[in-house]
Scaffold this active site. Structure first.
Site: not given
Ligand code: PLP
Length: 401
Positions: A78-79, A208, A248, A336
């Site tokens: 996701g990030t 994600s 890759t 986080c």
């Molecule tokens: N966006 C949202 C809404 C999330 O809840 C999170 C993770 O907590 C992320 C982005 C980041 O995703 P990832 O952990 O896959 O990097």
């Protein structure tokens, strides 16, 4: 989470990460045990890996309603998807006289912490406020769009702390009217509501793997075909992922994500019923036992798998530690920001006082949870709240004497 055979952990922190779906885990193990090919190689092993990635791409495209599998770019999660969607638009914005990215004030830090990088490129991040139910203010959005300086609007589909779902199709309609592209962070939404990029009318969407039963280290960014020519890759190198994300491919993880996408597509209605019944059972048990808690965002449209509770006069961390000692895993806001004693930016944006925000916990259900587990968790929660409150009261008496 590691579970010894004699202790049963009640894991209610699925919004942080969720166990792998057995079918996805088996497919990954099978892939890693049998296969060796690099998807870019021309020989048969390479062709097999290429096909595995292509099949997974089809599955993800079909899950989110993409019109072409070419619209799905695999990433590390996701990030990265969020970073790519925002930072990748800088060159387009600069060459089209746009100097503003609009985001909601309750976005994940994967979006909010891009502000400084944008600023260095002369692009300002501006915020759209939310109301007490975490719903984005469409009037403020319209006012900010009227400047005609906005190149991109990024609003999450569902919030990771309170579960509120935003009206993305209304947001997209407005943004498109003023010539801005739309990205949505659907990391928490996918698998927990029906997600269709056509209905949402978005140009980009992040998801994600580890939030939905695939492994860590894999995710995807949906990028509408028309937009691809404007989006600059973050990672440069080989021509993987249609030239949009070099390196890759993480084939085993991508295979797992494909399996999860198929499972979600097949079972979404059943899964939503399961989440709803867990939520009802949990809240009913909680309210029957205690009037001490208050659910947040309970009136707005919200995900069925996330419950946010404010407990007056109690620090969420204290509750979490006591619940942890009772083998129940919960969270205080997003994973986080755990360990961070600052009140959550989401809860403060919703208008909560610091006291309310630091007394807020998040309970998030998963497919493997049972009603018995959530009822037991509610009982333990009430026991621990009462324990903390009686400790505070004792402490007060000592102070007063
Ligand atoms: N966006 C949202 C809404 C999330 O809840 C999170 C993770 O907590 C992320 C982005 C980041 O995703 P990832 O952990 O896959 O990097």
């Amino acid at each position: 989470m590691s579970v010894s055979p004699e202790e049963h952990i009640i894991y209610l922190d699925h919004a942080a990460t969720t166990p792998m779906l057995p079918e996805a885990r088996d497919a990954m193990i099978c892939w890693m045990g049998r296969n060796v090919g690099n998807p870019s190689s021309l020989h048969s092993a390479g062709r097999e890996a290429r096909k595995a990635v292509a099949d997974a791409r089809d599955s993800v495209a079909s899950l989110i309603g993409a019109t072409s599998c070419k619209e799905v770019i695999f990433t590390s999660g996701g990030t990265e998807s969020d970073n790519m969607a925002i930072l990748g638009m800088i060159p387009y914005m600069k060459s089209n006289g746009k100097d503003t990215v609009l985001v909601s004030s309750v976005e994940h830090h994967a979006i909010l912490n891009l502000r400084d990088t944008l600023e260095k490129s002369g692009i300002e991040m501006k915020y759209i406020p939310v109301n007490h139910e975490c719903v984005v203010d469409l009037e403020v959005l319209r006012e900010k769009l009227e400047t005609n300086r906005v190149g991109l609007v990024s609003v999450m589909l569902a919030n990771n702390e309170v579960g509120t779902i935003q009206d993305l199709s209304a947001i997209s309609e407005l943004a498109h009217k003023y010539g801005a592209f739309v990205h949505t962070d659907a990391v928490q939404a996918v698998g927990h509501m029906n997600v269709d990029v056509q209905t949402l009318n978005v140009d980009m969407l992040s998801l994600s793997g580890h939030k939905i039963g695939a492994s860590d280290g894999v995710g995807a960014l949906y990028v509408k075909l028309d937009l691809q020519k404007y989006l600059q890759p973050l990672i440069n190198g080989g021509g993987q992922e249609f030239g949009m994300r070099a390196g890759t491919e993480n084939v085993a993880a991508i295979v797992g994500l494909g399996v999860v996408a198929n499972q979600i597509k097949r079972n979404i209605n059943h899964n939503l019923l399961h989440y709803n019944s867990l939520r009802d059972a949990f809240l009913q048990a909680l309210y029957e036992l205690s009037a001490l808690t208050q659910e947040n965002a309970c009136y707005a449209n919200h995900l069925p798998n996330i419950v946010s509770l404010s407990i007056p006069g109690v620090m969420a961390e204290s509750i979490l530690l006591l619940m942890d000692a009772d083998n129940v895993c919960l969270s205080a806001g997003s994973a986080c920001s755990a360990g961070n004693l600052e009140p959550s930016h989401v809860l403060t944006a919703m208008g909560m006082t610091t006291e309310q925000a630091v007394g807020t916990i998040r309970v998030s259900f998963g497919l493997t949870n049972t009603k018995e587990e959530v009822v037991r968790a509610a009982e333990l929660l009430v026991k621990n709240i009462e324990r903390i409150q009686s400790m505070y009261n004792e402490g007060k008496k000592v102070d007063e004497s």
